[in-house]
Design a protein around this motif. Structure first.
Motif, PDB file in Angstrom:
ATOM      1  N   GLY A   1       0.894  -1.226  -0.147  1.00  0.00           N
ATOM      2  CA  GLY A   1       0.020   0.014  -0.026  1.00  0.00           C
ATOM      3  C   GLY A   1       0.836   1.168   0.051  1.00  0.00           C
ATOM      4  O   GLY A   1       0.286   2.395   0.200  1.00  0.00           O
ATOM      5  N   ILE A   2       2.228   1.089  -0.173  1.00  0.00           N
ATOM      6  CA  ILE A   2       2.759   2.131  -0.123  1.00  0.00           C
ATOM      7  C   ILE A   2       3.736   2.621  -1.467  1.00  0.00           C
ATOM      8  O   ILE A   2       3.546   3.745  -1.866  1.00  0.00           O
ATOM      9  N   ARG A   3       4.436   1.625  -1.935  1.00  0.00           N
ATOM     10  CA  ARG A   3       5.175   1.681  -3.199  1.00  0.00           C
ATOM     11  C   ARG A   3       4.325   1.196  -4.511  1.00  0.00           C
ATOM     12  O   ARG A   3       3.691   0.303  -4.442  1.00  0.00           O
ATOM     13  N   THR A   4       4.532   1.887  -5.673  1.00  0.00           N
ATOM     14  CA  THR A   4       3.757   1.701  -6.833  1.00  0.00           C
ATOM     15  C   THR A   4       4.879   1.783  -7.774  1.00  0.00           C
ATOM     16  O   THR A   4       5.652   2.747  -8.060  1.00  0.00           O
ATOM     17  N   PHE A   5       4.742   0.558  -8.745  1.00  0.00           N
ATOM     18  CA  PHE A   5       5.696   0.312  -9.754  1.00  0.00           C
ATOM     19  C   PHE A   5       5.021   0.184 -11.191  1.00  0.00           C
ATOM     20  O   PHE A   5       4.088  -1.045 -11.102  1.00  0.00           O
ATOM     21  N   LYS A   6       5.185   0.811 -12.277  1.00  0.00           N
ATOM     22  CA  LYS A   6       4.528   0.635 -13.404  1.00  0.00           C
ATOM     23  C   LYS A   6       5.436  -0.718 -14.228  1.00  0.00           C
ATOM     24  O   LYS A   6       6.728  -0.658 -14.179  1.00  0.00           O
ATOM     25  N   VAL A   7       4.661  -1.472 -14.747  1.00  0.00           N
ATOM     26  CA  VAL A   7       5.210  -2.718 -15.077  1.00  0.00           C
ATOM     27  C   VAL A   7       5.068  -2.837 -16.751  1.00  0.00           C
ATOM     28  O   VAL A   7       4.129  -2.087 -17.248  1.00  0.00           O
TER      29      VAL A   7
END
Length: 306
Positions: free
Chosen positions: A209-215
């Motif tokens: 719920g903290i880090r977001t990464f585009k794949v």
């Protein structure tokens, strides 16, 4: 294979696209499910060529902050999930291209367990004196990755359990699946984050719920045609899972802001985000079949045994 300095390292021949093919590394040993990955500045698209034959489209545009000083932006990562066992045992070469021009290339050696994809295998082994004398690490076979993963070290770990994140799966959510890392699995080192989604503009993985990464999204997955009506549905990302720290963590797959799937994993580290200077080779007896043996070798670049 083109030498690494022709015309000079990291630049496509007769073009101005700078980039680097990072995985598989030159002269490395490879087995099982892997991500062919790297980065390139301002590419219109990335194709992967294996052994002068297969041209496969890689997902392009993942965030690579370490390329900002070279490219002027960060959306330069590319990745292609591929079962390298399909190439067979022996030496192979891979090239990354954009607009038909080579960005980078590498030669590597594939070692299989006698088949492209082994099913029904199981095994957990204790490897002594790793990463240092007196310590011990436990590895367990994972079918989805066709390789062993680290699930415990001799030193006690502090288990930090993440907060529960409520599910939100609308009825009209696109079809998709989180395949790696598998729910409930143990993970360590450079991990494969992968799966598929039928239709999406923006695919991201949210961690705790903290880090977001585009794949990287849109690679060919022929096994999704019956469900999705097309094949360009795969996504993949290589990520140093050690950065999450010891304990249980939750990864969510989001398509255009809608949760598609999630996976809870247990992360085991050696006390560092990236272990350097360690070495070790171990022979596993009675694997994959009674009477057989398999050799595992520590690979620092992958932070795991291969």
């Amino acid at each position: 294979m083109l030498p690494k300095d022709f015309p000079f390292e990291g630049t496509a021949c007769l073009a101005d696209t700078r980039g680097n093919l990072e995985n598989p590394a030159p002269a490395s040993f490879q087995s099982g499910i892997s991500v062919i990955s790297g980065w390139a500045c301002d590419a219109e698209g990335i194709e992967i060529e294996l052994d002068d034959e297969a041209y496969l489209a890689a997902g392009y545009g993942t965030r690579r902050a370490d390329t900002a000083s070279v490219c002027g932006d960060t959306d330069n990562g590319f990745g292609l999930l591929f079962n390298l066992n399909l190439q067979g045992d022996g030496m192979h070469k891979v090239r990354a291209l954009t607009n038909g021009r080579v960005i980078d290339s590498a030669e590597f050696t594939v070692t299989t367990l006698g088949a492209p994809f082994r099913r029904g295998l199981s095994g957990t082994y204790q490897l002594p004196d790793f990463p240092e004398r007196g310590q011990r690490v436990s590895v367990t076979w994972q079918q989805s990755q066709q390789n062993f993963t680290i699930d415990a070290v001799s030193s006690a770990a502090v288990q930090a359990v993440t907060a529960d994140i409520p599910r939100s799966n609308p009825v009209n959510a696109p079809l998709g699946r989180f395949e790696n890392p598998a729910d409930g699995s143990s993970q360590s080192g450079i991990a494969i984050i992968s799966g598929w989604i039928c239709e999406a503009e923006n695919v991201v993985v949210e961690m705790d719920g903290i880090r977001t990464f585009k794949v990287a999204y849109g690679t060919r997955r022929a096994d999704t045609i019956k469900v999705c009506g097309d094949a360009n549905n795969g996504f993949s990302l290589l990520y140093n899972i050690n950065l999450l720290g010891e304990g249980t963590h939750t990864l969510r797959l989001l398509a255009d802001g809608i949760e598609i799937d999630r996976s809870s994993i247990n992360v085991t580290t050696f006390g560092d985000d990236f272990l350097k200077g360690a070495s070790g080779q171990y022979r596993l007896t009675n694997f994959p079949e009674p009477g057989d043996f398999t050799d595992l070798v520590w690979d620092q670049a992958r932070q795991n045994f291969l």
